[in-house]
Motif scaffolding. Structure first.
Motif, PDB file in Angstrom:
ATOM      1  N   MET A 290       8.407   1.549  -9.918  1.00  9.90           N
ATOM      2  CA  MET A 290       7.195   2.325 -10.178  1.00  9.90           C
ATOM      3  C   MET A 290       7.253   3.625  -9.390  1.00  9.90           C
ATOM      4  SD  MET A 290       4.360  -0.733 -10.097  1.00  9.90           S
ATOM      5  CE  MET A 290       4.513  -0.973  -8.329  1.00  9.90           C
ATOM      6  N   ASN A 291       7.306   4.731 -10.091  1.00 11.55           N
ATOM      7  CA  ASN A 291       7.350   6.050  -9.483  1.00 11.55           C
ATOM      8  C   ASN A 291       6.087   6.832  -9.821  1.00 11.55           C
ATOM      9  OD1 ASN A 291       9.991   5.465  -8.590  1.00 11.55           O
ATOM     10  ND2 ASN A 291      10.881   6.300 -10.472  1.00 11.55           N
ATOM     11  N   SER A 292       5.855   7.885  -9.072  1.00 11.61           N
ATOM     12  CA  SER A 292       4.693   8.763  -9.307  1.00 11.61           C
ATOM     13  C   SER A 292       3.417   7.945  -9.448  1.00 11.61           C
ATOM     14  CB  SER A 292       4.915   9.602 -10.574  1.00 11.61           C
ATOM     15  OG  SER A 292       6.094  10.378 -10.467  1.00 11.61           O
ATOM     16  N   LEU A 293       3.217   7.050  -8.507  1.00  4.53           N
ATOM     17  CA  LEU A 293       2.081   6.141  -8.583  1.00  4.53           C
ATOM     18  C   LEU A 293       0.752   6.898  -8.459  1.00  4.53           C
ATOM     19  CD1 LEU A 293       3.596   3.203  -6.581  1.00  4.53           C
ATOM     20  CD2 LEU A 293       2.581   3.009  -8.848  1.00  4.53           C
ATOM     21  N   LYS A 294      -0.230   6.360  -9.162  1.00  2.00           N
ATOM     22  CA  LYS A 294      -1.568   6.951  -9.188  1.00  2.00           C
ATOM     23  C   LYS A 294      -2.584   5.903  -8.696  1.00  2.00           C
ATOM     24  CE  LYS A 294      -0.332   9.419 -13.443  1.00  2.00           C
ATOM     25  NZ  LYS A 294      -0.693   9.640 -14.873  1.00  2.00           N
ATOM     26  N   PRO A 295      -3.710   6.343  -8.190  1.00  3.44           N
ATOM     27  CA  PRO A 295      -4.728   5.370  -7.760  1.00  3.44           C
ATOM     28  C   PRO A 295      -5.113   4.389  -8.867  1.00  3.44           C
ATOM     29  CG  PRO A 295      -5.255   7.535  -6.903  1.00  3.44           C
ATOM     30  CD  PRO A 295      -4.090   7.713  -7.832  1.00  3.44           C
ATOM     31  N   GLU A 296      -5.078   4.829 -10.099  1.00  3.37           N
ATOM     32  CA  GLU A 296      -5.433   3.937 -11.215  1.00  3.37           C
ATOM     33  C   GLU A 296      -4.372   2.874 -11.492  1.00  3.37           C
ATOM     34  OE1 GLU A 296      -5.432   7.300 -11.222  1.00  3.37           O
ATOM     35  OE2 GLU A 296      -4.790   8.081 -13.186  1.00  3.37           O
ATOM     36  N   ASP A 297      -3.248   2.946 -10.814  1.00  2.00           N
ATOM     37  CA  ASP A 297      -2.231   1.892 -10.918  1.00  2.00           C
ATOM     38  C   ASP A 297      -2.548   0.719  -9.990  1.00  2.00           C
ATOM     39  OD1 ASP A 297       0.247   4.470 -11.127  1.00  2.00           O
ATOM     40  OD2 ASP A 297      -0.539   3.254 -12.791  1.00  2.00           O
TER      41      ASP A 297
ATOM     42  N   LEU B  53       0.848  -1.188   0.000  1.00  2.00           N
ATOM     43  CA  LEU B  53       0.000   0.000   0.000  1.00  2.00           C
ATOM     44  C   LEU B  53       0.888   1.244   0.000  1.00  2.00           C
ATOM     45  CD1 LEU B  53      -2.770   1.420   0.363  1.00  2.00           C
ATOM     46  CD2 LEU B  53      -2.451   1.120   2.837  1.00  2.00           C
ATOM     47  N   VAL B  54       0.610   2.162  -0.902  1.00  2.00           N
ATOM     48  CA  VAL B  54       1.406   3.385  -1.008  1.00  2.00           C
ATOM     49  C   VAL B  54       0.473   4.541  -1.349  1.00  2.00           C
ATOM     50  CG1 VAL B  54       1.919   3.002  -3.457  1.00  2.00           C
ATOM     51  CG2 VAL B  54       3.489   4.368  -2.065  1.00  2.00           C
ATOM     52  N   GLN B  55       0.851   5.731  -0.926  1.00  2.00           N
ATOM     53  CA  GLN B  55       0.057   6.913  -1.249  1.00  2.00           C
ATOM     54  C   GLN B  55       0.349   7.363  -2.680  1.00  2.00           C
ATOM     55  OE1 GLN B  55       0.873   9.842   1.808  1.00  2.00           O
ATOM     56  NE2 GLN B  55      -0.961   9.215   2.942  1.00  2.00           N
ATOM     57  N   ALA B  56      -0.613   8.037  -3.269  1.00  2.00           N
ATOM     58  CA  ALA B  56      -0.422   8.596  -4.600  1.00  2.00           C
ATOM     59  C   ALA B  56       0.820   9.479  -4.617  1.00  2.00           C
ATOM     60  CB  ALA B  56      -1.649   9.395  -5.016  1.00  2.00           C
ATOM     61  N   GLY B  57       1.605   9.350  -5.674  1.00  2.00           N
ATOM     62  CA  GLY B  57       2.856  10.072  -5.789  1.00  2.00           C
ATOM     63  C   GLY B  57       4.051   9.310  -5.267  1.00  2.00           C
ATOM     64  N   GLY B  58       3.798   8.220  -4.582  1.00  2.00           N
ATOM     65  CA  GLY B  58       4.870   7.424  -4.005  1.00  2.00           C
ATOM     66  C   GLY B  58       5.475   6.441  -4.997  1.00  2.00           C
ATOM     67  N   SER B  59       6.369   5.609  -4.479  1.00  2.00           N
ATOM     68  CA  SER B  59       7.098   4.655  -5.317  1.00  2.00           C
ATOM     69  C   SER B  59       7.094   3.273  -4.689  1.00  2.00           C
ATOM     70  CB  SER B  59       8.555   5.103  -5.497  1.00  2.00           C
ATOM     71  OG  SER B  59       8.646   6.348  -6.144  1.00  2.00           O
ATOM     72  N   LEU B  60       7.197   2.287  -5.547  1.00  2.00           N
ATOM     73  CA  LEU B  60       7.386   0.908  -5.133  1.00  2.00           C
ATOM     74  C   LEU B  60       8.304   0.229  -6.146  1.00  2.00           C
ATOM     75  CD1 LEU B  60       3.831  -0.465  -4.139  1.00  2.00           C
ATOM     76  CD2 LEU B  60       5.783  -0.163  -2.609  1.00  2.00           C
ATOM     77  N   ARG B  61       9.030  -0.781  -5.688  1.00  2.00           N
ATOM     78  CA  ARG B  61       9.795  -1.598  -6.611  1.00  2.00           C
ATOM     79  C   ARG B  61       9.354  -3.053  -6.471  1.00  2.00           C
ATOM     80  NH1 ARG B  61      16.238  -2.880  -7.337  1.00  2.00           N
ATOM     81  NH2 ARG B  61      15.886  -4.174  -5.482  1.00  2.00           N
ATOM     82  N   LEU B  62       8.860  -3.591  -7.539  1.00  2.00           N
ATOM     83  CA  LEU B  62       8.475  -4.996  -7.570  1.00  2.00           C
ATOM     84  C   LEU B  62       9.652  -5.831  -8.057  1.00  2.00           C
ATOM     85  CD1 LEU B  62       4.928  -4.769  -9.212  1.00  2.00           C
ATOM     86  CD2 LEU B  62       5.577  -4.504  -6.810  1.00  2.00           C
ATOM     87  N   SER B  63       9.742  -7.028  -7.513  1.00  2.00           N
ATOM     88  CA  SER B  63      10.760  -7.980  -7.947  1.00  2.00           C
ATOM     89  C   SER B  63      10.087  -9.267  -8.385  1.00  2.00           C
ATOM     90  CB  SER B  63      11.733  -8.289  -6.802  1.00  2.00           C
ATOM     91  OG  SER B  63      12.410  -7.132  -6.377  1.00  2.00           O
TER      92      SER B  63
END
Length: 122
Positions: free
Chosen positions: A83-90, A11-21
């Protein structure tokens, strides 16, 4: 037999980043194109990104271009999705897949992981 296991969702806020492996075992990872797809609730699975076995050729969906980056480590048998600048639609379950060509067509991929959930709050 190829086995793919994704990790890094959350779970991340909009504008945040995650890295999937995505960790691959079995098969010939070093020579195989890899891709990421996602599926949101009530929607069909859609292409996100793909790269060639060298990593030199990449392909992105227009919706993530400029925000997401696919990369791989052939020694460690890992593929990543930054994944950067995440949006709710992601928000979706993200799947990695091993295929036969760098393609946005899911039919080009013959091995799939179980997926990892990414949720982006507004």
């Amino acid at each position: 037999q190829v086995r793919l296991v994704e990790s890094g969702g959350g779970l991340v806020q909009a504008g945040g980043s995650l890295r999937l492996s995505c960790a691959a075992s079995g098969g010939t990872f070093r020579s195989a194109p890899m891709g990421w797809f996602r599926q949101a609730p009530g929607k069909e699975r859609e292409f996100v990104a793909a790269n060639s076995w060298t990593g030199g050729t990449t392909y992105y969906a227009d919706s993530v271009k400029g925000r997401f980056t696919i990369s791989r480590d052939n020694v460690k048998r890992l593929v990543y999705l930054q994944m950067n600048s995440l949006k709710p639609e992601d928000t979706a379950v993200y799947y990695c897949a091993q295929g036969t060509s760098v393609s946005g067509d899911a039919r080009s991929y013959n091995y799939w992981g179980q997926g990892t959930q990414v949720t982006v709050s507004s």
